[in-house]
Structure formats: C-alpha cells, structure tokens
Design a protein around this motif. Structure first.
Motif, PDB file in Angstrom:
ATOM      1  N   THR A 112       0.832  -1.205   0.000  1.00  0.00           N
ATOM      2  CA  THR A 112       0.000   0.000   0.000  1.00  0.00           C
ATOM      3  C   THR A 112       0.863   1.250   0.000  1.00  0.00           C
ATOM      4  O   THR A 112       0.597   2.214  -0.720  1.00  0.00           O
ATOM      5  CB  THR A 112      -0.925   0.001   1.224  1.00  0.00           C
ATOM      6  OG1 THR A 112      -1.755  -1.161   1.175  1.00  0.00           O
ATOM      7  CG2 THR A 112      -1.787   1.252   1.264  1.00  0.00           C
ATOM      8  N   ALA A 115       2.443   1.664  -3.445  1.00  0.00           N
ATOM      9  CA  ALA A 115       1.494   2.132  -4.450  1.00  0.00           C
ATOM     10  C   ALA A 115       1.207   3.618  -4.298  1.00  0.00           C
ATOM     11  O   ALA A 115       0.861   4.290  -5.282  1.00  0.00           O
ATOM     12  CB  ALA A 115       0.196   1.343  -4.350  1.00  0.00           C
ATOM     13  N   ALA A 133       0.963  -4.621  -6.735  1.00  0.00           N
ATOM     14  CA  ALA A 133      -0.227  -5.389  -7.110  1.00  0.00           C
ATOM     15  C   ALA A 133      -0.148  -6.818  -6.583  1.00  0.00           C
ATOM     16  O   ALA A 133      -1.163  -7.403  -6.176  1.00  0.00           O
ATOM     17  CB  ALA A 133      -0.383  -5.395  -8.628  1.00  0.00           C
ATOM     18  N   ALA A 136      -1.409  -7.223  -3.009  1.00  0.00           N
ATOM     19  CA  ALA A 136      -2.794  -6.861  -2.691  1.00  0.00           C
ATOM     20  C   ALA A 136      -3.642  -8.123  -2.533  1.00  0.00           C
ATOM     21  O   ALA A 136      -3.642  -8.999  -3.400  1.00  0.00           O
ATOM     22  CB  ALA A 136      -3.363  -5.971  -3.785  1.00  0.00           C
ATOM     23  N   ASP A 138      -7.015  -7.941  -2.160  1.00  0.00           N
ATOM     24  CA  ASP A 138      -8.266  -7.643  -2.850  1.00  0.00           C
ATOM     25  C   ASP A 138      -8.027  -7.658  -4.361  1.00  0.00           C
ATOM     26  O   ASP A 138      -7.229  -6.868  -4.880  1.00  0.00           O
ATOM     27  CB  ASP A 138      -8.769  -6.270  -2.407  1.00  0.00           C
ATOM     28  CG  ASP A 138     -10.150  -5.939  -2.973  1.00  0.00           C
ATOM     29  OD1 ASP A 138     -10.559  -6.578  -3.958  1.00  0.00           O
ATOM     30  OD2 ASP A 138     -10.792  -5.018  -2.436  1.00  0.00           O
ATOM     31  N   ALA A 140      -9.749  -6.501  -6.761  1.00  0.00           N
ATOM     32  CA  ALA A 140     -10.064  -5.218  -7.385  1.00  0.00           C
ATOM     33  C   ALA A 140      -8.901  -4.237  -7.219  1.00  0.00           C
ATOM     34  O   ALA A 140      -8.561  -3.489  -8.151  1.00  0.00           O
ATOM     35  CB  ALA A 140     -11.333  -4.636  -6.778  1.00  0.00           C
ATOM     36  N   VAL A 141      -8.278  -4.244  -6.031  1.00  0.00           N
ATOM     37  CA  VAL A 141      -7.112  -3.385  -5.795  1.00  0.00           C
ATOM     38  C   VAL A 141      -5.953  -3.829  -6.677  1.00  0.00           C
ATOM     39  O   VAL A 141      -5.221  -3.014  -7.259  1.00  0.00           O
ATOM     40  CB  VAL A 141      -6.713  -3.411  -4.307  1.00  0.00           C
ATOM     41  CG1 VAL A 141      -5.406  -2.653  -4.091  1.00  0.00           C
ATOM     42  CG2 VAL A 141      -7.824  -2.806  -3.457  1.00  0.00           C
ATOM     43  N   ARG A 142      -5.783  -5.138  -6.804  1.00  0.00           N
ATOM     44  CA  ARG A 142      -4.713  -5.665  -7.653  1.00  0.00           C
ATOM     45  C   ARG A 142      -4.902  -5.197  -9.091  1.00  0.00           C
ATOM     46  O   ARG A 142      -3.956  -4.760  -9.748  1.00  0.00           O
ATOM     47  CB  ARG A 142      -4.707  -7.195  -7.584  1.00  0.00           C
ATOM     48  CG  ARG A 142      -3.453  -7.823  -8.183  1.00  0.00           C
ATOM     49  CD  ARG A 142      -3.483  -9.338  -8.039  1.00  0.00           C
ATOM     50  NE  ARG A 142      -3.811  -9.723  -6.681  1.00  0.00           N
ATOM     51  CZ  ARG A 142      -4.564 -10.753  -6.346  1.00  0.00           C
ATOM     52  NH1 ARG A 142      -5.090 -11.527  -7.293  1.00  0.00           N
ATOM     53  NH2 ARG A 142      -4.803 -11.042  -5.079  1.00  0.00           N
ATOM     54  N   GLU A 144      -6.549  -2.554 -10.153  1.00  0.00           N
ATOM     55  CA  GLU A 144      -6.335  -1.111 -10.233  1.00  0.00           C
ATOM     56  C   GLU A 144      -4.846  -0.786 -10.319  1.00  0.00           C
ATOM     57  O   GLU A 144      -4.427   0.059 -11.120  1.00  0.00           O
ATOM     58  CB  GLU A 144      -6.950  -0.434  -9.009  1.00  0.00           C
ATOM     59  CG  GLU A 144      -6.814   1.080  -9.008  1.00  0.00           C
ATOM     60  CD  GLU A 144      -7.428   1.708  -7.768  1.00  0.00           C
ATOM     61  OE1 GLU A 144      -7.263   2.930  -7.605  1.00  0.00           O
ATOM     62  OE2 GLU A 144      -8.066   0.983  -6.977  1.00  0.00           O
ATOM     63  N   ARG A 145      -4.032  -1.473  -9.514  1.00  0.00           N
ATOM     64  CA  ARG A 145      -2.594  -1.212  -9.526  1.00  0.00           C
ATOM     65  C   ARG A 145      -1.946  -1.686 -10.824  1.00  0.00           C
ATOM     66  O   ARG A 145      -1.024  -1.047 -11.337  1.00  0.00           O
ATOM     67  CB  ARG A 145      -1.942  -1.880  -8.316  1.00  0.00           C
ATOM     68  CG  ARG A 145      -2.319  -1.225  -6.998  1.00  0.00           C
ATOM     69  CD  ARG A 145      -1.748  -1.966  -5.805  1.00  0.00           C
ATOM     70  NE  ARG A 145      -2.167  -1.353  -4.539  1.00  0.00           N
ATOM     71  CZ  ARG A 145      -1.882  -1.834  -3.333  1.00  0.00           C
ATOM     72  NH1 ARG A 145      -1.197  -2.974  -3.219  1.00  0.00           N
ATOM     73  NH2 ARG A 145      -2.303  -1.204  -2.252  1.00  0.00           N
ATOM     74  N   THR A 175     -13.709  -2.963 -11.351  1.00  0.00           N
ATOM     75  CA  THR A 175     -14.795  -1.990 -11.268  1.00  0.00           C
ATOM     76  C   THR A 175     -14.959  -1.295 -12.619  1.00  0.00           C
ATOM     77  O   THR A 175     -14.095  -1.376 -13.493  1.00  0.00           O
ATOM     78  CB  THR A 175     -14.491  -0.942 -10.198  1.00  0.00           C
ATOM     79  OG1 THR A 175     -13.328  -0.192 -10.603  1.00  0.00           O
ATOM     80  CG2 THR A 175     -14.219  -1.592  -8.852  1.00  0.00           C
ATOM     81  N   VAL A 178     -12.081   1.064 -13.268  1.00  0.00           N
ATOM     82  CA  VAL A 178     -10.841   0.411 -13.699  1.00  0.00           C
ATOM     83  C   VAL A 178     -10.974  -0.088 -15.134  1.00  0.00           C
ATOM     84  O   VAL A 178     -10.024  -0.010 -15.921  1.00  0.00           O
ATOM     85  CB  VAL A 178     -10.470  -0.737 -12.740  1.00  0.00           C
ATOM     86  CG1 VAL A 178      -9.269  -1.512 -13.264  1.00  0.00           C
ATOM     87  CG2 VAL A 178     -10.170  -0.177 -11.353  1.00  0.00           C
TER      88      VAL A 178
END
Length: 653
Positions: A112, A115, A133, A136, A138, A140-142, A144-145, A175, A178
């Motif tokens: 975090t 990033a 990434a 991560a 999550d 979704a977070v992965r 996004e990164r 999402t 993204v």
C-alpha cells in the motif's frame, strides 16, 4: 569478492527499473560504502564489466544472469543496503521497492505504501506498482494497480510491457472505473501504434466509463484518432463534446476544444482567437503532452513559429521527465513545424531523430509521419529513390493503420519530387485526387497545403481546368489564416491561371513576391521567382527573367534545394546567358575521360543513380568519381559544377 559485491548491488538496483537506461551511480556507491566496500571494489567491478555513463548512471551487461546466480539471501541483503541508501523524494519509490525485495515475507502494508509513492520516473513507478499489485489481497485493488502500472509503462515508452500488464488483469474483479482506465490505456497505446479506428473506439468507450480528467483525456485521444483518420466531423464531435463530470475550470483545455472545433467550421475567426489564447497561456507549462497540444493549436491558428518553440519545449520537457511516450510526438511536431516554416535542414534533423525515437518507443504511427516529413524534405535535395523510400515507408503504415494525414503528406512529397524534375504531368496525376473531391480526397487538415503544387503542375501540364476549381476552396482556407505563406501562394496560383491575360499574370506575380517579403520562407519565394522568370522568358523579356531566375537560384542554394536549383540553372541558360560567375575555379581538361562524362551528366541534372544507369557503372562508382571531380575543380556543389560546364563548353546533348 568485493568487486563481485558491487556488481551484485548494481544488478539488484536494476530491479527498480529493469528496462531503464541504467542505474543511479550515487545510489549504488552509497550502498557500497555502507557495506564497507572501497574504491578498489569499484575498480574491480569496472574491470568485470560495470560501466559509467556521462549522465551519472551505471550499466551492467548480463546483469540478469549475475543476479539470478546469487543466493536469494545475498540478493535480499543487497536490496536492504540499497533501500537504506535511497534518500530523497525522487528515490522514495525505489527505496520502498528495495525494502520489499529485501524482506523475506513482505506484508500488504508495504504494498500500500509503495502504491502511494509519487514523484519517481515512469519506468520505476511502473515496476513499483506491479510489485505492489502482487501484495494486494483484494482482486479489485490488484487490478487497479496493474492498470496504473501499465499506464506508467506506456508513459515511459514501453508499450510491450504496458500491454503485458493489461493482459495480466485477466479475470480479476474489475470496477467500471478500472475498466474505463484500462480501455483508456489500450486506446492511447493503439493511437501511437495500431489502427487508429480501433484506438478511437477504445477511447470513446473509455470516455463513456470514466469521469473527470480521465474522461477528458479519452475524448481528446479520440479526437486525435479522428484527425489521423481524416474524419473531420468525427474530430469536431470528439473535441467539442464535454464529458460528464468535468468542470470547466481548465480554461486552456476549454479554449483548445472550442478553438479546434470552431477552426474546422464556419467560425474560424473565433477558433483562431481561442487557439491563440492556448498558445499564450502555455508560457509556464512543463507537461510535455500539454505543450505538444499547444503546438498543434499554434499550427491550426497559423502561428508556425510558436509551434516550433512549443515543440522544442515539449522535447526538452519529455527528456527531463523521462516520458519516452511523448518524445517521438514532440519530435513529430517540431519536424513538421520546421518544415512548414521552410527550415528544411532542421526539419530533417528532427525527423531523423524522431525516427529513432519512434522505433525505440514502438510507435509506428508516429514513425510514418516522420518518414512523410523526410520524404517532403528529400524532394528538395535528394534523388527520386530517396523520396520514394521515405514515402513508401510512410504509406505502408498509413495503409495498414488508416493514417490519412501521413498518406496525404507522402503523396504530396512524391508529386513535389516530380515537379522538381520537370514531370508536371505525373505530379498533376498524383495531386488531382488529393485536392479534389471523391473517395481519394486528401486529409482535411493538410490537403490545402498541396494546392499550390497542384495548380503549378496542372498549368504546366496544360490542364488548368481542375486547378481553377480547387482554387476556390484554397481562397477560403487562406482567408481563415491557417498558413502565413498562404497569401503569397494564392497570388502565385492566380498568376499561373492568368497566363492568357499577361497584365493580370504580371500583377499577381508581383503581388506574390511582395507578400513573400513579409512571410519569410526562402523555398516558396524561390519557387515564385522561378515561375515568374520562366513566364517572362516565354513572353520574350529575357533581361527581367534572368534577374528573377538568378534570385531563385541563390535562394534555392541557400535553403539546400539543389534539385530545384538545377532546374533553374537550366532555365537560366535558356535565357541566352549563363549565371554571372567569376572565372571558373578549375579546368575540365584536368579531368579523366570517365570523370568528364560523369561531370557532363550531372551538369544536365542527372542524379547519381541516373548517371550510373547511363554509363553502366554502380552508383558508388559515380559518387567516388564525383567527389574527386569536386576536389579537382575546387567546387562544392552540383550547381557550381553545372555552371562550370556551361561556362566552358556547349551543353551536351
């Protein structure tokens, strides 16, 4: 072993930017000093292959093999040393990455933090985000990164890496935002290297999914794709539409969008005012993309000098910020601006650098435009084969990727080369479809630039009817102020089309010369003087014709247009008097028979390849003999050789 340890530190330092131009020498040396490694260790490392570059970086061939051959714990120790040595905001991301790589079990919190780091070069940022990434939990977070890492790889000029990262998103939970960002990055990649129709659809899709600045960037990218396609209405729609969620707080972008849309319609005056505000407000701008956009605005507004200045600033900014993706685009703007301003030698230099930059960044669409510029420049001083080679390179990519602008410029270059060699019929055949109507019509943003060539070719070919029709649209274009040379070129075209009315023709030629005085541009002024001189010779006024032809010859020589100069030299001889020259600097009798044959052919205007075919030798042999001829006679150009041959003997038939 101490030298080996320095090598390991250098190899480990590459992990923060594996595809970069080298690693920070200061970072490696500080880490080495912290480990107790002295100057002798660095000397040993340099003997083993470590190299310093003038810009303060280290390069290490074979670093991947060295790094992977070392025990994992030693690698982690090297990364911990580098993490401790990474000081300052610009090295924050690299320091965090080395902390991650130096930990046996890195945690998500470090990912975090990594990033969130800012202010580092795009290549390092991409690597940092890709590692973040992996940490991560999550999906979704992965995702996004990974998309953010792909965008930074794109900005660093590494499109293959950007596509790899986008592909790795795969089936992760994504999402809508993204998804929009991924479509934006893919569209911007395709805009530089791929079918631009596909790029436009991807960017319009991104604009639909995104909000705020991302939506605006997608809209502007879609507009650029429409421009490359030659879709005037698609361009106006994309650049004029305001994406949802974007407040009109950026006055520069508002003026850009309004100005570009209005300039292509009936409100050209309003558009020009708005675009000039864009140029004026770019004084403190440091972002390469914004500077390039302002340069494009300057070109449409008819301020070619401002476009060149902005291109130079965009180039400097792209180099300073390490934005490899913007470097080829800045060089494209600069080369095209220099071409429009008549500085052909500079245009060639920037286009040649642009070819190298576009190849390095994997941007074939930009490469096509650079080849088109090189073809246009080559039409002044190179043989037909060189023009055809550059034009062919531009047309090949243009046909595959839908680049109407590059295709139009390439065809114009071929026609201009035909005109330079006196083949007006072929030039007219090339240009007629471009400047006229129908499905083969040229690009809306550049086709009017070719109208003066079309009028000249059509008149000299004895087919002025089509040129008269095209001139009406050219008049409107000139009145809108898109090109500072336009008024002089318009007067020249009117003179050519008035050959049946000598009084009108002479008046328009004189007007054209007067307008050239205020607009600059040696090449275009020389073309006007040459055409006027030819007309005067044919109307039996040789004295005035000689004066104008000599002026044209000097101007063509000054701007390096040797092919055009050769044509004018021949016309000058036809007036009954050779160009005024001092005594010849050498004697033709000093040449060997083969050298004399080559000199006579060159004096007639033949290219090296044409001489080679005529004499059944290789072009290299011709080039070798010609250099010896120049040295023997004490001359420096083909034009001087033509004068010398004409001065000392009757023209060879």
């Amino acid at each position: 072993m101490s030298g080996r340890s320095v090598l390991l530190l250098a190899a480990a330092a590459y992990e923060s930017d594996p595809e970069g131009p080298g690693v920070d020498a200061g970072l490696v040396l500080r880490a080495a000093a912290a480990a107790g490694l002295g100057a002798d260790a660095l000397d040993a490392a340099e003997r083993a292959g470590l190299r310093r570059t003038p810009d303060g970086r280290l390069r290490l061939p074979g670093r991947r093999r060295l790094y992977e051959a070392v025990d994992p714990e030693r690698r982690r120790a090297a990364h911990r040393l580098l993490a401790a040595a990474a000081t300052g905001e610009r090295q924050r991301s690299a320091g965090l990455l080395h902390r991650l790589l130096g930990a046996s079990y890195p945690d998500a919190g470090l990912g975090t933090e990594l990033a969130a780091a800012r202010g580092t070069p795009h290549g390092e940022r991409s690597t940092a985000l890709a590692h973040a990434a992996r940490l991560a939990d999550d999906p979704a977070v992965r995702a996004e990164r990974l998309v953010a890492a792909a965008d930074h790889a794109r900005l660093a000029g590494r499109p293959h890496r950007a596509r790899e990262l986008l592909d790795s998103v795969g089936e992760l939970a994504v999402t809508e935002t993204v998804r929009g960002r991924a479509a934006l990055v893919r569209g911007l990649l395709a805009l530089r290297d791929g079918p631009v129709a596909d790029a436009r659809e991807s960017l319009l899709f991104a604009a639909h999914l995104c909000a705020g600045p991302d939506a605006l960037e997608a809209r502007l990218g879609a507009a650029e794709a429409s421009w490359a396609l030659g879709d005037r209405e698609g361009y106006r729609e994309a650049v004029g539409a305001g994406p949802a969620g974007v407040r009109a707080v950026d006055s520069v972008l508002v003026d850009y969008r309004v100005g570009m849309a209005a300039s292509l319609g009936e409100r050209a005056g309003v558009g020009r005012v708005a675009l000039r505000r864009v140029v004026a407000r770019s004084v403190g701008e440091r972002e390469p993309g914004a500077l390039t956009r302002a340069g494009a605005a300057a070109l449409v507004a008819g301020d070619v000098e401002a476009a060149c200045r902005l291109g130079s600033r965009a180039l400097a900014a792209a180099r300073d910020r390490g934005e490899g993706a913007e470097l080829p685009r800045a060089l494209e703007l600069l080369a095209y601006g220099e071409l429009r301003s008549g500085r052909h030698v500079r245009a060639r230099a920037h286009a040649e650098e642009g070819v190298r930059a576009a190849l390095g960044a994997g941007q074939r669409n930009v490469l096509a435009h650079q080849h088109a510029v090189l073809a246009l420049v080559a039409s002044l001083d190179r043989d037909v084969d060189t023009v055809a080679r550059h034009a062919g390179a531009a047309q090949e990519v243009a046909a595959r990727h839908g680049l109407a602008q590059a295709a139009t410029l390439a065809q114009w270059a071929l026609a201009r080369a035909d005109l330079a060699r006196g083949d007006a019929v072929r030039a007219a055949a090339r240009l007629g479809p471009l400047v006229g109507g129908g499905s083969r019509r040229g690009h809306f943003g550049v086709r009017m630039l070719a109208v003066p060539c079309w009028v000249e070719a059509a008149v000299l070919a004895g087919e002025p009817g089509g040129a008269q029709a095209a001139l009406g649209e050219f008049v409107v274009w000139v009145e809108r102020g898109h090109d500072p040379l336009g008024p002089a070129q318009l007067a020249r075209c009117q003179a050519l089309l008035a050959f049946g009315n000598p009084a009108v023709a002479e008046s328009r030629f004189e007007e054209a010369l007067a307008r050239h005085e205020g607009a600059g541009g040696d090449f275009e002024r020389a073309r006007t003087a040459a055409l006027y001189g030819k007309w005067l010779r044919r109307t039996r006024r040789p004295a005035r014709a000689r004066t104008l032809l000599r002026d044209a010859l000097v101007a063509f020589e000054r701007c390096g247009a040797t092919v055009w100069a050769g044509q004018v030299a021949a016309e000058l001889r036809a007036t009954g008097a050779a160009p005024a020259d001092p005594e010849p600097p050498g004697r033709l009798s000093e040449l060997t028979p083969q050298q004399l044959r080559i000199a006579r052919c060159v004096a007639k205007g033949d290219t090296n390849r044409e001489v080679a075919r005529r004499l059944s030798v290789s072009p290299r042999t011709v080039d070798h003999h010609l250099r010896n001829v120049f040295a023997q006679l004490g001359i420096r150009s083909r034009v001087e050789l033509a004068r010398l041959v004409d001065h000392t003997e009757s023209p060879v038939t």
